[in-house]
Write a protein that holds these residues in place. Structure first.
Motif, PDB file in Angstrom:
ATOM      1  N   CYS A  67       0.794  -1.435  -0.239  1.00 23.70           N
ATOM      2  CA  CYS A  67      -0.038  -0.089  -0.369  1.00 23.70           C
ATOM      3  C   CYS A  67       1.271   0.817  -0.638  1.00 23.70           C
ATOM      4  N   ARG A  68       0.631   2.239  -1.017  1.00 28.05           N
ATOM      5  CA  ARG A  68       1.151   4.237  -0.868  1.00 28.05           C
ATOM      6  C   ARG A  68       0.560   3.930  -0.161  1.00 28.05           C
ATOM      7  N   GLU A  69      -0.422   4.490   1.074  1.00 32.99           N
ATOM      8  CA  GLU A  69      -0.382   4.896   1.781  1.00 32.99           C
ATOM      9  C   GLU A  69      -1.759   3.796   2.641  1.00 32.99           C
ATOM     10  N   PRO A  70      -2.268   4.758   4.246  1.00 28.36           N
ATOM     11  CA  PRO A  70      -3.335   3.048   4.961  1.00 28.36           C
ATOM     12  C   PRO A  70      -4.472   3.308   3.781  1.00 28.36           C
ATOM     13  N   VAL A  71      -5.322   2.033   3.924  1.00 28.78           N
ATOM     14  CA  VAL A  71      -5.962   1.751   3.096  1.00 28.78           C
ATOM     15  C   VAL A  71      -7.662   3.173   3.144  1.00 28.78           C
ATOM     16  N   ARG A  72      -7.550   3.075   5.125  1.00 28.10           N
ATOM     17  CA  ARG A  72      -8.919   3.099   5.533  1.00 28.10           C
ATOM     18  C   ARG A  72      -8.596   4.964   5.353  1.00 28.10           C
ATOM     19  N   VAL A  73      -7.470   5.830   5.341  1.00 29.06           N
ATOM     20  CA  VAL A  73      -6.874   7.014   4.232  1.00 29.06           C
ATOM     21  C   VAL A  73      -7.413   6.940   2.882  1.00 29.06           C
ATOM     22  N   GLY A  74      -6.424   5.991   2.324  1.00 31.31           N
ATOM     23  CA  GLY A  74      -6.659   6.354   0.979  1.00 31.31           C
ATOM     24  C   GLY A  74      -8.713   6.269   0.326  1.00 31.31           C
ATOM     25  N   LEU A  75      -9.477   5.500   0.994  1.00 32.31           N
ATOM     26  CA  LEU A  75     -10.443   5.026   0.695  1.00 32.31           C
ATOM     27  C   LEU A  75     -11.655   6.884   1.028  1.00 32.31           C
ATOM     28  N   ALA A  76     -11.303   7.073   1.923  1.00 29.86           N
ATOM     29  CA  ALA A  76     -12.176   8.353   2.295  1.00 29.86           C
ATOM     30  C   ALA A  76     -11.523   9.480   1.559  1.00 29.86           C
ATOM     31  N   ARG A  77     -10.794   9.166   0.722  1.00 33.46           N
ATOM     32  CA  ARG A  77     -10.402  10.173  -0.759  1.00 33.46           C
ATOM     33  C   ARG A  77     -11.367   9.738  -1.574  1.00 33.46           C
ATOM     34  N   ALA A  78     -11.228   9.028  -1.792  1.00 36.38           N
ATOM     35  CA  ALA A  78     -12.083   7.766  -2.949  1.00 36.38           C
ATOM     36  C   ALA A  78     -13.787   8.567  -3.199  1.00 36.38           C
ATOM     37  N   ASP A  79     -14.431   8.065  -4.100  1.00 35.23           N
ATOM     38  CA  ASP A  79     -15.239   8.495  -4.090  1.00 35.23           C
ATOM     39  C   ASP A  79     -16.187   7.701  -5.499  1.00 35.23           C
ATOM     40  N   ALA A  80     -15.219   6.228  -5.331  1.00 34.50           N
ATOM     41  CA  ALA A  80     -15.734   4.990  -5.985  1.00 34.50           C
ATOM     42  C   ALA A  80     -14.665   3.980  -6.025  1.00 34.50           C
ATOM     43  N   VAL A  81     -15.239   2.637  -5.920  1.00 31.70           N
ATOM     44  CA  VAL A  81     -14.290   1.894  -6.147  1.00 31.70           C
ATOM     45  C   VAL A  81     -14.327   1.077  -7.022  1.00 31.70           C
ATOM     46  N   VAL A  82     -13.536   0.622  -8.387  1.00 28.88           N
ATOM     47  CA  VAL A  82     -13.363  -0.527  -9.439  1.00 28.88           C
ATOM     48  C   VAL A  82     -12.758  -1.460  -9.204  1.00 28.88           C
ATOM     49  N   LEU A  83     -13.348  -2.861  -8.670  1.00 26.66           N
ATOM     50  CA  LEU A  83     -13.346  -3.551  -8.394  1.00 26.66           C
ATOM     51  C   LEU A  83     -13.195  -4.748 -10.141  1.00 26.66           C
ATOM     52  N   ILE A  84     -11.651  -4.855  -9.949  1.00 26.25           N
ATOM     53  CA  ILE A  84     -11.268  -5.640 -11.223  1.00 26.25           C
ATOM     54  C   ILE A  84     -11.037  -7.608 -11.654  1.00 26.25           C
ATOM     55  N   GLY A  85     -11.717  -7.811 -11.904  1.00 26.36           N
ATOM     56  CA  GLY A  85     -11.790  -9.621 -11.696  1.00 26.36           C
ATOM     57  C   GLY A  85     -12.891  -9.603 -10.844  1.00 26.36           C
ATOM     58  N   THR A  86     -12.205 -11.631 -10.312  1.00 25.48           N
ATOM     59  CA  THR A  86     -13.001 -12.009  -9.015  1.00 25.48           C
ATOM     60  C   THR A  86     -12.525 -11.548  -8.002  1.00 25.48           C
ATOM     61  N   ASP A  87     -13.834 -11.836  -7.448  1.00 26.90           N
ATOM     62  CA  ASP A  87     -14.315 -10.891  -5.753  1.00 26.90           C
ATOM     63  C   ASP A  87     -13.134 -11.724  -4.567  1.00 26.90           C
ATOM     64  N   ALA A  88     -11.675 -12.470  -5.095  1.00 27.95           N
ATOM     65  CA  ALA A  88     -11.440 -13.193  -3.823  1.00 27.95           C
ATOM     66  C   ALA A  88     -11.409 -13.196  -2.959  1.00 27.95           C
ATOM     67  N   GLN A  89     -11.178 -11.854  -2.202  1.00 31.81           N
ATOM     68  CA  GLN A  89     -10.717 -11.313  -1.044  1.00 31.81           C
ATOM     69  C   GLN A  89     -12.314 -10.744  -0.317  1.00 31.81           C
TER      70      GLN A  89
END
Length: 323
Positions: free
Chosen positions: A173-195
């Protein structure tokens, strides 16, 4: 570099490096806190990610440029030009520029819309607007605080997600996940959601599911023997796509991400393909970095983004254009 296994699995080494990751996270926070973003007079759409490596940003950025053009807009791409020597701002000319100067991704982007490379994204933005752009696409600038974003799309590889969730060098990660998601407007989830990320992410922000799909002409590889090589974030995804098409992948050759190919790298691949009567094949991005005379001897697997439901991302973007 090849990502270490502990970036995915965690373990003692990841825990040992976690304090260094904390320092990287702190440096990013301080940079954002000390920066007043410049707000462009046109909408700015950012396509980025929280992890390093190949999540699928480029196909999303290419789709975004085509979508905006189809909406009657005049988009321009802003890219750092990773791997190129140009400091910019420089308008990419695919007929006279090469990957050594502007990087590989800008050459692909320039086939869709005017593309500006430069380390200073604000300077590139001002140049693009002055040249007539009425919206901007920031390629891989999610962590850059200098340019205000209208919409930020965070691209996530469904196969590996955020890895062990730790910040480099303890994780991917380039930064903590929660910090990054707080600035995002949407997530583009590519491929099978294995996680199994989608249910958790959807509690915070919209999740748009998509996959990377070969273009129609890729069927030419079905049933054929191929010698495949790639220098992208996750070469195994490229090899798996070829296999899923029905190609017989007789050799898989992985280079580091953005590897600067020389004739000495490629000639043995061409020779092996000739001996096996196989097709030498690589990605569109890799093809941009091949020596010109050898590029003509290598086939390319072209891919594009395919949305599970294209309406939600289109609705988000149209709303931003309207505002």
């Amino acid at each position: 570099m090849t990502p270490p296994d502990f970036w995915i699995e965690g373990g003692p080494l990841a825990r040992l490096l976690e304090p260094l990751g904390g320092l990287v996270a702190l440096a990013g926070w301080l940079r954002r806190a000390a920066t007043t973003p410049w707000r462009a007079p046109v909408p700015v759409f950012c396509v980025g990610n929280i992890t390093v490596g190949g999540a699928g940003k480029t196909p999303v950025a290419l789709w975004l440029g085509r979508f905006l053009a189809a909406e009657g807009r005049k988009p321009a791409y802003l890219s750092r030009g990773y791997g190129g020597s140009a400091t910019g701002p420089l308008l990419v000319d695919p007929d006279s520029h090469d990957a050594d100067l502007v990087g590989d991704e800008p050459l692909l982007l320039a086939a869709v819309a005017p593309t500006w490379v430069g380390a200073d994204r604000v300077a590139s933005a001002k140049a693009a607007v002055a040249a007539g752009a009425d919206c901007l696409i920031l390629d891989d600038g999610f962590q850059n605080p200098r340019l205000a974003k209208t919409v930020s799309l965070v691209v996530v590889d469904g196969a590996v997600g955020f890895g062990n969730g730790k910040v480099m060098p303890a994780g991917p990660c380039r930064e903590p996940v929660r910090v990054g998601l707080a600035r995002a407007d949407a997530v583009v989830l590519i491929g099978t959601d294995a996680q199994n990320l989608a249910p958790r992410l959807a509690k915070r922000l919209p999740v748009f599911s998509a996959r990377i799909a070969p273009r129609a002409d890729a069927q030419k590889f079905a049933g054929r023997e191929v010698v495949a090589f790639a220098g992208i974030g996750r070469p195994e995804k490229f090899f798996a796509t070829l296999a899923a098409l029905g190609a017989k992948v007789v050799r898989r050759i992985a280079f580091t991400d953005h590897h600067p190919y020389s004739q000495a790298d490629i000639q043995p691949i061409l020779d092996e393909a000739y001996r096996r009567r196989a097709i030498p094949v690589t990605t569109e991005k890799d093809a941009m970095r091949l020596p010109p005379d050898q590029r003509q001897q290598v086939d390319v697997l072209a891919v594009e983004i395919a949305w599970d439901d294209p309406e939600p991302p289109q609705r988000l973007l149209r709303a931003a254009l309207g505002s």
